[in-house]
Design a protein around this motif. Structure first.
Motif, PDB file in Angstrom:
ATOM      1  N   GLU A  39       0.827  -1.199   0.000  1.00  0.00           N
ATOM      2  CA  GLU A  39       0.000   0.000   0.000  1.00  0.00           C
ATOM      3  C   GLU A  39       0.869   1.259   0.000  1.00  0.00           C
ATOM      4  O   GLU A  39       0.613   2.197  -0.754  1.00  0.00           O
ATOM      5  N   ARG A  40       1.888   1.286   0.855  1.00  0.00           N
ATOM      6  CA  ARG A  40       2.761   2.456   0.934  1.00  0.00           C
ATOM      7  C   ARG A  40       3.499   2.706  -0.377  1.00  0.00           C
ATOM      8  O   ARG A  40       3.662   3.843  -0.815  1.00  0.00           O
ATOM      9  N   GLU A  41       3.934   1.618  -1.001  1.00  0.00           N
ATOM     10  CA  GLU A  41       4.788   1.729  -2.185  1.00  0.00           C
ATOM     11  C   GLU A  41       4.003   1.692  -3.493  1.00  0.00           C
ATOM     12  O   GLU A  41       4.581   1.818  -4.564  1.00  0.00           O
ATOM     13  N   HIS A  42       2.688   1.536  -3.402  1.00  0.00           N
ATOM     14  CA  HIS A  42       1.826   1.321  -4.571  1.00  0.00           C
ATOM     15  C   HIS A  42       2.438   0.237  -5.477  1.00  0.00           C
ATOM     16  O   HIS A  42       2.658   0.421  -6.672  1.00  0.00           O
ATOM     17  N   ARG A  43       2.697  -0.910  -4.875  1.00  0.00           N
ATOM     18  CA  ARG A  43       3.263  -2.040  -5.600  1.00  0.00           C
ATOM     19  C   ARG A  43       2.151  -3.041  -5.898  1.00  0.00           C
ATOM     20  O   ARG A  43       1.572  -3.619  -4.976  1.00  0.00           O
ATOM     21  N   LEU A  44       1.845  -3.217  -7.157  1.00  0.00           N
ATOM     22  CA  LEU A  44       0.772  -4.125  -7.535  1.00  0.00           C
ATOM     23  C   LEU A  44       1.139  -5.563  -7.170  1.00  0.00           C
ATOM     24  O   LEU A  44       2.286  -5.987  -7.361  1.00  0.00           O
ATOM     25  N   HIS A  46       1.410  -8.548  -8.231  1.00  0.00           N
ATOM     26  CA  HIS A  46       1.546  -9.543  -9.305  1.00  0.00           C
ATOM     27  C   HIS A  46       1.993 -10.903  -8.759  1.00  0.00           C
ATOM     28  O   HIS A  46       1.416 -11.937  -9.107  1.00  0.00           O
ATOM     29  N   GLU A  47       3.047 -10.894  -7.956  1.00  0.00           N
ATOM     30  CA  GLU A  47       3.591 -12.156  -7.463  1.00  0.00           C
ATOM     31  C   GLU A  47       2.598 -12.866  -6.550  1.00  0.00           C
ATOM     32  O   GLU A  47       2.459 -14.100  -6.613  1.00  0.00           O
ATOM     33  N   GLU A  48       1.933 -12.105  -5.719  1.00  0.00           N
ATOM     34  CA  GLU A  48       0.985 -12.706  -4.785  1.00  0.00           C
ATOM     35  C   GLU A  48      -0.187 -13.358  -5.521  1.00  0.00           C
ATOM     36  O   GLU A  48      -0.615 -14.468  -5.175  1.00  0.00           O
ATOM     37  N   ILE A  49      -0.709 -12.661  -6.533  1.00  0.00           N
ATOM     38  CA  ILE A  49      -1.818 -13.214  -7.308  1.00  0.00           C
ATOM     39  C   ILE A  49      -1.351 -14.418  -8.114  1.00  0.00           C
ATOM     40  O   ILE A  49      -2.062 -15.433  -8.221  1.00  0.00           O
ATOM     41  N   ALA A  50      -0.142 -14.352  -8.657  1.00  0.00           N
ATOM     42  CA  ALA A  50       0.397 -15.499  -9.398  1.00  0.00           C
ATOM     43  C   ALA A  50       0.527 -16.719  -8.492  1.00  0.00           C
ATOM     44  O   ALA A  50       0.241 -17.852  -8.918  1.00  0.00           O
ATOM     45  N   SER A  51       0.927 -16.507  -7.247  1.00  0.00           N
ATOM     46  CA  SER A  51       1.057 -17.632  -6.314  1.00  0.00           C
ATOM     47  C   SER A  51      -0.297 -18.261  -6.014  1.00  0.00           C
ATOM     48  O   SER A  51      -0.432 -19.493  -5.964  1.00  0.00           O
ATOM     49  N   GLN A 206      -8.240   5.857  -9.996  1.00  0.00           N
ATOM     50  CA  GLN A 206      -7.988   6.988  -9.111  1.00  0.00           C
ATOM     51  C   GLN A 206      -8.750   6.914  -7.790  1.00  0.00           C
ATOM     52  O   GLN A 206      -8.834   7.905  -7.067  1.00  0.00           O
ATOM     53  N   GLY A 207      -9.308   5.773  -7.457  1.00  0.00           N
ATOM     54  CA  GLY A 207     -10.048   5.643  -6.210  1.00  0.00           C
ATOM     55  C   GLY A 207      -9.149   5.813  -5.000  1.00  0.00           C
ATOM     56  O   GLY A 207      -7.961   5.471  -5.030  1.00  0.00           O
ATOM     57  N   PHE A 208      -9.710   6.305  -3.889  1.00  0.00           N
ATOM     58  CA  PHE A 208      -8.891   6.502  -2.691  1.00  0.00           C
ATOM     59  C   PHE A 208      -8.692   5.213  -1.911  1.00  0.00           C
ATOM     60  O   PHE A 208      -7.906   5.165  -0.957  1.00  0.00           O
ATOM     61  N   GLY A 209      -9.384   4.154  -2.314  1.00  0.00           N
ATOM     62  CA  GLY A 209      -9.191   2.839  -1.705  1.00  0.00           C
ATOM     63  C   GLY A 209      -9.128   1.772  -2.776  1.00  0.00           C
ATOM     64  O   GLY A 209      -9.338   2.047  -3.958  1.00  0.00           O
ATOM     65  N   GLN A 210      -8.825   0.554  -2.349  1.00  0.00           N
ATOM     66  CA  GLN A 210      -8.685  -0.567  -3.294  1.00  0.00           C
ATOM     67  C   GLN A 210      -7.776  -0.142  -4.453  1.00  0.00           C
ATOM     68  O   GLN A 210      -8.076  -0.376  -5.621  1.00  0.00           O
ATOM     69  N   ARG A 211      -6.645   0.439  -4.118  1.00  0.00           N
ATOM     70  CA  ARG A 211      -5.763   1.052  -5.113  1.00  0.00           C
ATOM     71  C   ARG A 211      -4.979   0.048  -5.940  1.00  0.00           C
ATOM     72  O   ARG A 211      -4.406   0.411  -6.975  1.00  0.00           O
ATOM     73  N   LEU A 212      -4.935  -1.199  -5.492  1.00  0.00           N
ATOM     74  CA  LEU A 212      -4.069  -2.184  -6.140  1.00  0.00           C
ATOM     75  C   LEU A 212      -4.851  -3.283  -6.845  1.00  0.00           C
ATOM     76  O   LEU A 212      -4.315  -4.352  -7.118  1.00  0.00           O
ATOM     77  N   THR A 213      -6.120  -3.025  -7.155  1.00  0.00           N
ATOM     78  CA  THR A 213      -6.962  -4.050  -7.789  1.00  0.00           C
ATOM     79  C   THR A 213      -6.833  -4.074  -9.304  1.00  0.00           C
ATOM     80  O   THR A 213      -7.462  -4.893  -9.954  1.00  0.00           O
ATOM     81  N   SER A 214      -6.050  -3.151  -9.857  1.00  0.00           N
ATOM     82  CA  SER A 214      -5.983  -2.989 -11.313  1.00  0.00           C
ATOM     83  C   SER A 214      -7.381  -2.713 -11.867  1.00  0.00           C
ATOM     84  O   SER A 214      -7.870  -3.394 -12.760  1.00  0.00           O
TER      85      SER A 214
END
Length: 413
Positions: A39-44, A46-51, A206-214
């Motif tokens: 969340e802090r780094e805005h890192r999507l 990818h690896e977690e979903i792939a796992s 641009q939502g203020f939440g759920q920022r990493l859902t693509s």
């Protein structure tokens, strides 16, 4: 008392026994451990979903001989809530795929849905490329994704282009499904498009939440769809079939919020333990011994447990509807599930943000640093809850109590 009982006595753990038995405990725990940093780094993720895909989360509902785990619908929601407790972005990103699998299981004799099941059994996920409306742009009209599939004699394939906004999870998906008009006969068809050249996704949500859902924009430019992956539409539903076919979507989102509530309760324990000093006007030397803070922690735990129980009620109703599919009880069970979903949403959308508020009260100034990213819980709850606002659910429930009004049948209720 054994160590296991000690753990159970301290509240709901992050990972359920079911997820552990299916082999997801280590992945879910790891996802949860990295959620704040992502969340802090805005890192999507990818690896977690792939796992999760590799372990078969997307194929939970498929029978074992089709590459899945043979889970019931209720069991799917148990594991999905564990994932949401770890990181609601990750759970949310799978929603469209899991719904597509559910639809396919109900029509597996149709080649379109059989293709979806085949891809899912290969541990791939399937996104959506249906019609979307860009409500952000002033005066925007509904835009079609792959409205037409134009036949290309040279490539011996159909070619299509289009844009899909709010394409939740599409950045992580391996294939996409939708409907279009094919140019040769002018028929409305369904298609399965595997990720290839011409498909791109933009992390421009641009939502203020759920920022990493693509949940940004997916673009399709001159993509080729083999004729073997273009199918006739589903046959019309029989008149006696229940018309409420989209309750899964709502229950899934409410289930995600229930997972966040659980995470708030778990984080609350760590927040209180980590506080180094009490207020000078407190009654204890350390915050963990402060009666008012102990009481607030207990309130958070109780409300979070209540949210999960209400979500369980909606999941159980949805399971009964699935079990009744194709029987004389389908209409009644499906209608009951729709009302249970609405009731759960009305209550949980009210309670869950308050639980997240109490987490900040519990930690006071020591938890407002962006480093902890604890504000994500409230933001994520509110963004998920904004899907299909509860105000319309409240009105329907009141109308139904007064006059028997039935719910709308479209996908966006």
């Amino acid at each position: 008392m054994t160590d296991t009982n000690q753990t159970e006595a301290r509240g709901t753990p992050l990972v359920s026994p079911l997820s552990a038995s299916l082999g997801f405990a280590d992945i879910i725990t790891e996802i949860g451990a990295g959620a704040a940093a992502r969340e802090r780094e805005h890192r999507l993720p990818h690896e977690e979903i792939a796992s999760l895909k590799a372990r078969g989360f997307g194929a939970l509902r498929l029978p074992a001989d089709a590459g899945g785990h043979g889970a019931t619908l209720g069991e799917l929601f148990v594991v999905a809530r564990d994932v949401a407790a770890a990181d609601s972005n990750v759970a949310h990103a799978f929603r469209n795929h899991l719904w597509q699998v559910e639809a396919a299981l109900g029509h597996r004799e149709h080649p379109f849905h059989a293709h979806v099941i085949e891809l899912t059994g290969q541990r791939k996920t399937v996104g959506l490329s249906f019609t979307e409306t860009d409500a952000v742009a002033a005066g925007a009209r509904p835009s079609k994704v792959l409205t037409r599939l134009e036949w290309d004699e040279i490539r011996q394939a159909y070619i299509g282009s289009g844009d899909k906004v709010y394409a939740t999870g599409n950045l992580y998906n391996d294939a996409f499904v939708g409907v279009a008009v094919e140019s040769r006969d002018g028929r409305t068809v369904q298609y399965v498009l595997e990720r290839s050249e011409g498909v791109s996704d933009h992390d421009d949500w641009q939502g203020f939440g759920q920022r990493l859902t693509s949940s940004g924009t997916a673009t399709f430019r001159g993509v080729a769809v083999p004729p073997a992956h273009v199918y006739p539409p589903d046959p019309p539903r029989p008149d006696e079939a229940a018309p409420w076919g989209f309750t899964f979507h709502q229950v899934y989102l409410t289930n995600c919020i229930a997972g966040i509530a659980r995470r708030v309760a778990l984080d609350a324990v760590e927040v209180l333990r980590a506080r180094g000093r009490n207020f000078y006007h407190g009654e204890a030397d350390h915050p963990t011994g402060e009666p008012v803070l102990q009481a607030l922690l207990g309130r958070i735990r109780a409300y979070a447990a209540s949210v999960e129980a209400i979500a369980d009620r909606a999941v159980a109703a949805l399971q009964r509807a699935a079990d009744a599919r194709g029987t004389s009880d389908e209409y009644r069970a499906t209608l009951a599930a729709t009302f249970a979903a609405a009731e759960a949403k009305v209550v949980i959308d009210d309670l869950a943000p308050q639980i997240a508020n109490w987490l900040i009260d519990l930690g006071s100034g020591s938890v407002v640093s962006r480093a902890s990213a604890l504000d994500r819980h409230w933001r994520n709850i509110k963004v998920i809850a904004s899907h299909n606002p509860r105000l319309y659910k409240e009105r329907l429930l009141g109308q139904n109590a007064l006059s028997g009004q039935l719910p709308p049948t479209g996908a966006f209720f």
